[in-house]
Each structure stands twice: as C-alpha cells, then as structure tokens.
Design an enzyme around this catalytic site. Structure first.
Site, PDB file in Angstrom:
ATOM      1  N   CYS A 273     -14.478  -0.767   4.525  1.00 41.35           N
ATOM      2  CA  CYS A 273     -13.482  -0.082   3.691  1.00 41.35           C
ATOM      3  C   CYS A 273     -14.111   0.509   2.426  1.00 41.35           C
ATOM      4  O   CYS A 273     -13.646   1.508   1.899  1.00 41.35           O
ATOM      5  CB  CYS A 273     -12.377  -1.051   3.287  1.00 41.35           C
ATOM      6  SG  CYS A 273     -11.600  -1.867   4.678  1.00 41.35           S
ATOM      7  N   GLY A 274     -15.173  -0.117   1.935  1.00 36.73           N
ATOM      8  CA  GLY A 274     -15.864   0.382   0.728  1.00 36.73           C
ATOM      9  C   GLY A 274     -16.935   1.408   1.059  1.00 36.73           C
ATOM     10  O   GLY A 274     -17.686   1.823   0.175  1.00 36.73           O
TER      11      GLY A 274
ATOM     12  N   GLY B  16     -16.802  -5.818   1.644  1.00 35.82           N
ATOM     13  CA  GLY B  16     -16.850  -7.266   1.833  1.00 35.82           C
ATOM     14  C   GLY B  16     -17.098  -7.735   3.249  1.00 35.82           C
ATOM     15  O   GLY B  16     -17.338  -8.925   3.486  1.00 35.82           O
TER      16      GLY B  16
ATOM     17  N   ARG C  47       0.857  -1.202   0.000  1.00 34.04           N
ATOM     18  CA  ARG C  47       0.000   0.000   0.000  1.00 34.04           C
ATOM     19  C   ARG C  47       0.882   1.237   0.000  1.00 34.04           C
ATOM     20  O   ARG C  47       1.678   1.444   0.903  1.00 34.04           O
ATOM     21  CB  ARG C  47      -0.903  -0.015   1.232  1.00 34.04           C
ATOM     22  CG  ARG C  47      -1.793   1.203   1.318  1.00 34.04           C
ATOM     23  CD  ARG C  47      -2.594   1.209   2.597  1.00 34.04           C
ATOM     24  NE  ARG C  47      -3.730   0.311   2.558  1.00 34.04           N
ATOM     25  CZ  ARG C  47      -4.430  -0.050   3.640  1.00 34.04           C
ATOM     26  NH1 ARG C  47      -4.114   0.411   4.823  1.00 34.04           N
ATOM     27  NH2 ARG C  47      -5.456  -0.863   3.534  1.00 34.04           N
TER      28      ARG C  47
ATOM     29  N   ARG D  64      -4.513   3.023  17.353  1.00 39.98           N
ATOM     30  CA  ARG D  64      -5.266   2.406  16.257  1.00 39.98           C
ATOM     31  C   ARG D  64      -4.962   3.189  14.983  1.00 39.98           C
ATOM     32  O   ARG D  64      -4.244   4.174  15.010  1.00 39.98           O
ATOM     33  CB  ARG D  64      -6.769   2.508  16.610  1.00 39.98           C
ATOM     34  CG  ARG D  64      -7.693   1.478  15.994  1.00 39.98           C
ATOM     35  CD  ARG D  64      -7.411   0.076  16.433  1.00 39.98           C
ATOM     36  NE  ARG D  64      -8.493  -0.832  16.093  1.00 39.98           N
ATOM     37  CZ  ARG D  64      -8.621  -1.466  14.936  1.00 39.98           C
ATOM     38  NH1 ARG D  64      -7.747  -1.284  13.974  1.00 39.98           N
ATOM     39  NH2 ARG D  64      -9.634  -2.292  14.739  1.00 39.98           N
ATOM     40  N   LYS D  65      -5.581   2.789  13.864  1.00 40.70           N
ATOM     41  CA  LYS D  65      -5.412   3.560  12.624  1.00 40.70           C
ATOM     42  C   LYS D  65      -5.969   4.977  12.787  1.00 40.70           C
ATOM     43  O   LYS D  65      -6.747   5.244  13.715  1.00 40.70           O
ATOM     44  CB  LYS D  65      -6.102   2.846  11.468  1.00 40.70           C
ATOM     45  CG  LYS D  65      -7.613   2.880  11.567  1.00 40.70           C
ATOM     46  CD  LYS D  65      -8.302   2.118  10.440  1.00 40.70           C
ATOM     47  CE  LYS D  65      -8.140   2.763   9.093  1.00 40.70           C
ATOM     48  NZ  LYS D  65      -9.135   2.220   8.110  1.00 40.70           N
TER      49      LYS D  65
HETATM   50 FE1  SRM Z   1      -9.683  -0.757   5.185  1.00 44.87          FE
HETATM   51  C1  SRM Z   1      -8.527  -3.154   7.263  1.00 44.87           C
HETATM   52  C2  SRM Z   1      -8.495  -2.377   2.534  1.00 44.87           C
HETATM   53  C3  SRM Z   1     -10.142   2.024   3.314  1.00 44.87           C
HETATM   54  C4  SRM Z   1     -11.726   0.500   7.622  1.00 44.87           C
HETATM   55  N1  SRM Z   1      -8.619  -2.442   4.951  1.00 44.87           N
HETATM   56  C5  SRM Z   1      -8.210  -3.273   5.941  1.00 44.87           C
HETATM   57  C6  SRM Z   1      -7.268  -4.340   5.415  1.00 44.87           C
HETATM   58  C7  SRM Z   1      -5.869  -3.806   5.601  1.00 44.87           C
HETATM   59  C8  SRM Z   1      -7.434  -5.685   6.122  1.00 44.87           C
HETATM   60  C9  SRM Z   1      -6.381  -6.686   5.711  1.00 44.87           C
HETATM   61  O1  SRM Z   1      -5.290  -6.704   6.265  1.00 44.87           O
HETATM   62  O2  SRM Z   1      -6.680  -7.470   4.817  1.00 44.87           O
HETATM   63  C10 SRM Z   1      -7.711  -4.367   3.922  1.00 44.87           C
HETATM   64  C11 SRM Z   1      -6.654  -4.766   2.925  1.00 44.87           C
HETATM   65  C12 SRM Z   1      -7.283  -5.644   1.846  1.00 44.87           C
HETATM   66  C13 SRM Z   1      -6.487  -5.667   0.600  1.00 44.87           C
HETATM   67  O3  SRM Z   1      -5.747  -6.650   0.361  1.00 44.87           O
HETATM   68  O4  SRM Z   1      -6.658  -4.764  -0.202  1.00 44.87           O
HETATM   69  C14 SRM Z   1      -8.292  -2.982   3.764  1.00 44.87           C
HETATM   70  N2  SRM Z   1      -9.268  -0.236   3.313  1.00 44.87           N
HETATM   71  C15 SRM Z   1      -8.885  -1.082   2.334  1.00 44.87           C
HETATM   72  C16 SRM Z   1      -8.938  -0.419   0.974  1.00 44.87           C
HETATM   73  C17 SRM Z   1      -7.872  -0.922   0.015  1.00 44.87           C
HETATM   74  C18 SRM Z   1     -10.339  -0.624   0.366  1.00 44.87           C
HETATM   75  C19 SRM Z   1     -10.401  -0.308  -1.119  1.00 44.87           C
HETATM   76  O5  SRM Z   1     -10.555  -1.265  -1.883  1.00 44.87           O
HETATM   77  O6  SRM Z   1     -10.277   0.845  -1.494  1.00 44.87           O
HETATM   78  C20 SRM Z   1      -8.808   1.050   1.396  1.00 44.87           C
HETATM   79  C21 SRM Z   1      -7.379   1.491   1.517  1.00 44.87           C
HETATM   80  C22 SRM Z   1      -7.269   2.951   1.826  1.00 44.87           C
HETATM   81  C23 SRM Z   1      -5.835   3.442   1.816  1.00 44.87           C
HETATM   82  O7  SRM Z   1      -5.347   3.755   0.725  1.00 44.87           O
HETATM   83  O8  SRM Z   1      -5.228   3.505   2.895  1.00 44.87           O
HETATM   84  C24 SRM Z   1      -9.449   0.983   2.784  1.00 44.87           C
HETATM   85  N3  SRM Z   1     -10.684   0.995   5.448  1.00 44.87           N
HETATM   86  C25 SRM Z   1     -10.843   1.962   4.514  1.00 44.87           C
HETATM   87  C26 SRM Z   1     -11.856   2.885   4.941  1.00 44.87           C
HETATM   88  C27 SRM Z   1     -12.418   4.033   4.109  1.00 44.87           C
HETATM   89  C28 SRM Z   1     -11.789   5.365   4.335  1.00 44.87           C
HETATM   90  O9  SRM Z   1     -10.727   5.499   4.962  1.00 44.87           O
HETATM   91  O10 SRM Z   1     -12.393   6.311   3.859  1.00 44.87           O
HETATM   92  C29 SRM Z   1     -12.306   2.443   6.177  1.00 44.87           C
HETATM   93  C30 SRM Z   1     -13.449   3.052   7.023  1.00 44.87           C
HETATM   94  C31 SRM Z   1     -13.070   4.375   7.570  1.00 44.87           C
HETATM   95  C32 SRM Z   1     -12.302   4.311   8.850  1.00 44.87           C
HETATM   96  O11 SRM Z   1     -11.234   3.679   8.904  1.00 44.87           O
HETATM   97  O12 SRM Z   1     -12.751   4.911   9.818  1.00 44.87           O
HETATM   98  C33 SRM Z   1     -11.564   1.256   6.478  1.00 44.87           C
HETATM   99  N4  SRM Z   1     -10.030  -1.222   7.122  1.00 44.87           N
HETATM  100  C34 SRM Z   1     -10.964  -0.620   7.930  1.00 44.87           C
HETATM  101  C35 SRM Z   1     -11.018  -1.333   9.180  1.00 44.87           C
HETATM  102  C36 SRM Z   1     -11.922  -0.982  10.400  1.00 44.87           C
HETATM  103  C37 SRM Z   1     -11.207   0.005  11.262  1.00 44.87           C
HETATM  104  C38 SRM Z   1     -11.706   0.039  12.686  1.00 44.87           C
HETATM  105  O13 SRM Z   1     -11.500   1.072  13.354  1.00 44.87           O
HETATM  106  O14 SRM Z   1     -12.239  -0.959  13.183  1.00 44.87           O
HETATM  107  C39 SRM Z   1     -10.103  -2.402   9.072  1.00 44.87           C
HETATM  108  C40 SRM Z   1      -9.784  -3.471  10.137  1.00 44.87           C
HETATM  109  C41 SRM Z   1      -8.833  -2.982  11.171  1.00 44.87           C
HETATM  110  O15 SRM Z   1      -8.180  -1.940  11.040  1.00 44.87           O
HETATM  111  O16 SRM Z   1      -8.735  -3.692  12.172  1.00 44.87           O
HETATM  112  C42 SRM Z   1      -9.506  -2.294   7.768  1.00 44.87           C
HETATM  113 FE1  SF4 Z   2     -13.542  -6.095   4.814  1.00 40.57          FE
HETATM  114 FE2  SF4 Z   2     -11.995  -4.045   4.159  1.00 40.57          FE
HETATM  115 FE3  SF4 Z   2     -11.333  -6.509   3.425  1.00 40.57          FE
HETATM  116 FE4  SF4 Z   2     -13.354  -5.238   2.259  1.00 40.57          FE
HETATM  117  S1  SF4 Z   2     -11.182  -4.705   2.155  1.00 40.57           S
HETATM  118  S2  SF4 Z   2     -13.371  -7.318   2.938  1.00 40.57           S
HETATM  119  S3  SF4 Z   2     -14.254  -4.160   4.019  1.00 40.57           S
HETATM  120  S4  SF4 Z   2     -11.439  -5.676   5.516  1.00 40.57           S
END
Ligand code: SRM
Ligand code: SF4
Length: 519
Positions: A443-444, A438, A69, A183-184
């Site tokens: 994240c979506g 998903g 990333r 956290r993030k």
């Molecule tokens: Fe996300 C975790 C993908 C935007 C909330 N997110 C993950 C992980 C890293 C989980 C993992 O290790 O597999 C996903 C990686 C999957 C992969 O292989 O791609 C993942 N998040 C994404 C992306 C790629 C979705 C997308 O297809 O666009 C986005 C990457 C953004 C970036 O460039 O950094 C992405 N994630 C978001 C957003 C949207 C936003 O920021 O506007 C959110 C909700 C907003 C927020 O964070 O408040 C989001 N992601 C999460 C969470 C829940 C966080 C929480 O506080 O519980 C997780 C799980 C965690 O962190 O424990 C997570």
């Molecule tokens: Fe769940 Fe984020 Fe993975 Fe999508 S990319 S399946 S919302 S953790």
C-alpha cells in the site's frame, strides 16, 4: 453475464461466498440495527467484510474503533468538508485522527459503530461519500492534484474524474452493477506532463497524448501490486478524447472484468490476470465491442515529458495573481485541530478549496499574491512545512501495525523518527524518495521509491524481529519504472547505518561535522 452469485456457493472461495450470500451494499439498510446492537453482537461477515462496501473497516487491532475510508475524487475537497471530518474525529479524542492515503484520499479513525448513521448523514449533507471504497470495488480515482490551476496542464481532468466516480457509485448512493468485481480496482486520470498519478500502477490509467493535433488520452491497463506479483500497466493501444468516451471506456472495462475476470484464486484475480489469459489484442477487441464503436489506436507518443513534481512550496497558478501552496504533512497523519486549521487557512487565504496528493500531502490553491506573505507566517506551517528537510519531504508510509492487522511491522512513526535521525546526521543535497510499507501488499508503494522498505519478519541472535526488505530503483514521472528488491531481511534496529551508507554512497549525502560514527 457470469457473476459469482449465479454459481453454486460450495465451489467458491471465502470472499466469493460472502458476496454470493449477500451483496456488500445491502448492509446499508442495517446501519441503525448495527448501531443499536454494537460491534460485539454483529454478524462477523457483516462487520468484518460487508461494511467495507460502505467504506467502514473493522480494525482487529483496535476492536470497536472502526476506520472509515472516504472517496475524495481527484483529492479535491472543500474547507466545509474538512471541518465536518474534523468534527467527526474530534469526538474520539486521542483515538481520532485522519490519514491522507497514497490514493489522494482520507481515512478517519476511532469511529464507533453507534455513530455511523449520524456520520453518514453528515457526509451526505456535506456532499461526501465513503461508498464502495473497500473490498472488491473501485478505489478512489486519482488525478493531478493541481488540475485546473496548473500552468502546464494539458487537460483539466476534475469533471471527468467526478463523472467516472458517479458512474461507478451511482452518484455516491452505491451501485450494485459494480459492487461484485473479482477484486479491487484502481483508476487514474492524468492530464499533466509529469505523471503525478503514478499511471503505471493502476488497473486503468489515462495519460495525455495528442492524436491528429487533438489532446486526449492514451490508455494503459493492468498495473497492480500484490503480495505475489507486481506489474506495471501496459498500453491498450487505444486513444480517447477527453469527453464521455472516458466514462464509457471505464464502464466497458469494468463490465468485462466483472463478467470475465478470474475469481477462483484471490491472488490471481486482478485485471492483469485476465489480460494475460486473453492477450491484449483480444482484450482490446472485447472493450471496443462493449463500447459499441471503433476506438482510435494509441497516439504515437504520450506527453509525460517531465520529472514528477512534489508540489511543495509556493507556485503561481495559471490564473494571474493566484498561487497554490503545498504543505508537507509528515507521513500524512492529521489530527482534528490541524484539520480545523487547514480549513481555516483555506478560507482565510484561498477560496476554501483543499487538495490532497498521492504523496500524502496537502495543497491550498487560489491564494492571491497579496495574501501569500501572511499565510507563510501562520503557525501551522511550522509543523506542515513548505520547505521540509530532504528526506521528510518525500517520505511516504502506509498505515502499518498501529492500525492494520496485515502489518508485519510498525511503519509511520518509525519512518518519521528514522528520517529525522538521518537528517540530523547527514547533509543531503537533494530529496530522496523513501516509501515504507508494512507488508507485501505494498500500500505504501515501495516499488515506486528510490529507497523502498517493505515490512517483514527476520531473525537476529536467534530471535524473530521486525525487519524490512530493501527495494531500490523505482522511477516516477517520465519513463517511470518499478524498483525491485535488492536486499532481504534487514532487522529494523540495524536499518539506520544501512540507510546512512546508501545515502552517502548513492545519493551524495555527507556526514555533518562532528558526526563520526560508522560507515
Ligand atoms: Fe492498501 C489492503 C491501506 C493503497 C494494495 N490497504 C489494505 C487494507 C484495507 C487492509 C486492511 O483491511 O487492513 C489497509 C487498511 C489499513 C488501515 O487501517 O489503514 C490498506 N492501502 C491502504 C492505504 C490507507 C495506505 C496508506 O497509508 O496510504 C491506501 C488507501 C488508498 C485509498 O485511499 O483507497 C492503500 N493499497 C494501496 C495501494 C497503492 C495505490 O493504490 O496506489 C496498493 C497497491 C496498488 C494496487 O492495489 O495495485 C494497495 N491494499 C493493497 C492490497 C494488495 C492488493 C492485491 O491485489 O493483492 C491489499 C490486500 C487485499 O486487497 O487483499 C490492501
Ligand atoms: Fe500491509 Fe497495506 Fe496494512 Fe501497510 S496498510 S501493513 S501495506 S495491508
């Protein structure tokens, strides 16, 4: 300062323990060793967790093929950088690709650990970094994708976003001061009238507002989504001018969060939980104390006065004779040949600049009037259209089961296939924003969509099947608010008629002539 590293490790949760044992950034010095030993021989905590501090994600779904990333502050990149990334994913053949993310960023796939030292050298040479883009760090900082070229913008935020990133990451080298947050953390800086940054879903958001005739930012805090709780950001009752005060304010809030944010329960660790505990007045007072000077109260009104634009199509810039063109990249997925092509188009028709949007699309700016017609004839525009069909146009999807082990369902491919089927059956008079995610991590961002679909498991005919929870009512731009769940557990195989009916009843769609099956 009460950092987790000072506590006895026995009482800490798994992630705090991992961080207390060794800072995530420390694996920077071990990359050559990891490359030598290969992914199977690596220490599991280094491989599965600490590498994420460098933006390198082990993917249990595709073991051995890592995801990287990036950080793309403001979603702005050069054709040279795009070409470097294209060359990196190209060497992995069919396994290599890049996804544009919902934070205006790129994620590379198929990456082998043995190539990481070379890949990081290439990033550095091209002025890019992936540092601190995962785990308990600040994510990519977002801004209006047309900053600096938008006729209607109030503040060009590009330099500020870069300064905030440099402060947090030590100019891309990695910064231990901010590598152990509870956290993030998400930051967005918007200088436009249409809230193109989704201010409401960031831990800190800056939105344009006039105070005593001067343009600056009102500050919102605490917005976030998680599986257990989603909250829109709330006003901090603070206004800052568009200068280094923005950087200082981010630094102060991050230090407060680092030192006082709750760490015991990962489900209750985002900034809003600290604001809940203290109350916003105490939080504000602490921020002021940390910044070391009084800060102005919020301006009475903000300047988010427009519906959100999607930037697809051709638009004149504020610079006379120049245009930006927005291309729809279906569900944000790019492969190496398309990345090379985007780089070429940006160079041949523009000034080499490329921009990414939170809707997972691409903008090429700085195209002279005289070059527009030729650009619009380019074959890439057949795939990345500037005038896509109304559902494809606004479709956003997270990664889903193809690569993400949290996923409860497959998303990107299913999302695209389904909207294409619906577009074949329906006349849809206006675009409808559909977001897929998903799993409940969101994240979506299904809560910002008009129709949000969140992956779940459900039962059908005694079997467990892939399903979705249906969200509705998300509003973006002016008066943004979050949508909520209106129906649970729709099996994915039954989703098409449900969406067809919704589109007809609530979004003025009509069945195309000859389509008879059932509403
Ligand atoms: Fe996300 C975790 C993908 C935007 C909330 N997110 C993950 C992980 C890293 C989980 C993992 O290790 O597999 C996903 C990686 C999957 C992969 O292989 O791609 C993942 N998040 C994404 C992306 C790629 C979705 C997308 O297809 O666009 C986005 C990457 C953004 C970036 O460039 O950094 C992405 N994630 C978001 C957003 C949207 C936003 O920021 O506007 C959110 C909700 C907003 C927020 O964070 O408040 C989001 N992601 C999460 C969470 C829940 C966080 C929480 O506080 O519980 C997780 C799980 C965690 O962190 O424990 C997570
Ligand atoms: Fe769940 Fe984020 Fe993975 Fe999508 S990319 S399946 S919302 S953790």
């Amino acid at each position: 300062m009460t950092l987790a590293t000072e506590k006895p490790t026995t009482s800490l949760n798994k992630f705090e323990k991992i961080k207390a044992e060794k800072d995530g950034l420390d694996v920077k010095n071990q990359l050559e060793d990891f490359a030598q030993m290969g992914w199977e021989a690596m220490d599991a905590s280094d491989r599965d967790y600490r590498l994420k501090w460098l933006g390198v994600f082990f993917r249990p779904v595709t073991p051995g093929q890592f995801m990287v990333r990036m950080r793309m502050p403001h979603g702005v990149m050069s054709s040279l950088q795009m070409r470097v990334l294209a060359e990196i994913v190209e060497r992995y053949g069919e396994d290599g690709n890049a996804d544009i993310t919902t934070r205006q960023n790129l994620q590379l796939r198929g990456i082998r650990i043995e190539d990481i030292p070379d890949i990081f050298n290439r990033f550095k040479a091209a002025g890019m970094t992936s540092v601190q883009s995962g785990m308990d760090n600040v994510r990519n900082i977002t801004g209006s994708p047309v900053s600096g070229i938008d006729k209607h913008e109030l503040i060009d935020t590009q330099e500020l976003v870069q300064k905030v990133q440099d402060m947090i990451t030590n100019t891309g080298e990695g910064n231990p001061a901010f590598s152990n947050l509870p956290r993030k953390f998400n930051i967005a800086i918007g200088g436009c009238p249409d809230n193109s940054i989704h201010a409401e879903i960031n831990d800190i958001a800056f939105i344009p507002a006039y105070k005593n005739g001067e343009i600056g930012f009102n500050v919102l805090v605490g917005g976030f989504f998680s599986a257990k709780r989603c909250e829109a950001a709330i006003p901090l009752n603070m206004w800052v001018p568009p200068n280094d005060d923005v950087v200082e304010l981010c630094r102060a809030i991050l230090e407060i969060y680092r030192d006082h944010g709750p760490r015991a329960n990962r489900q209750k660790s985002r900034l809003m939980w600290l604001i809940d505990e203290w109350g916003v007045e105490k939080f504000r007072a602490k921020v002021e104390q940390e910044v070391g000077k009084p800060l102005a109260e919020a301006a009475e009104k903000d300047e988010i006065v427009w519906e959100k634009r999607d930037h697809l199509g051709v638009f004149p810039q504020k610079q006379a004779g120049l245009n930006f063109v927005g291309f729809n990249v279906p569900v944000g997925r790019l492969f190496a040949p398309e990345m090379f092509e985007l780089a070429r188009l940006a160079e041949v028709y523009g000034n080499g600049e490329i921009r990414l949007t939170v809707e997972q699309n691409v903008i090429i700016p700085n195209i002279p009037d005289s070059r527009l017609e030729a650009l619009l004839q380019e074959p890439l525009l057949e795939k990345f259209r500037i005038d896509p069909a109304p559902l494809t146009r606004s479709l956003v999807s997270c990664t889903g089961a193809q690569f993400c082990n949290f996923a409860l369902i497959e998303t990107k491919n299913r999302a695209l296939a389904l909207v294409q089927e619906l577009e074949a059956e329906l006349e849809i008079p206006k675009t409808v924003r559909i977001h897929w995610t998903g799993c409940p991590n969101s994240c979506g961002q299904p809560q910002v969509a008009e129709i949000g679909l969140m992956g779940t498991k459900t039962r059908k005919n005694g079997q467990t099947v892939e399903g979705v929870d249906l969200y509705m009512g998300g509003k973006v731009g002016k008066d943004a608010h979050l949508g909520s769940c209106v129906q649970k557990g729709i099996p994915c195989e039954d989703l098409k008629p449900v969406l067809r009916q919704l589109l007809v009843e609530q979004f003025e769609a009509k069945l195309k002539p000859g389509i008879t099956h059932g509403i």
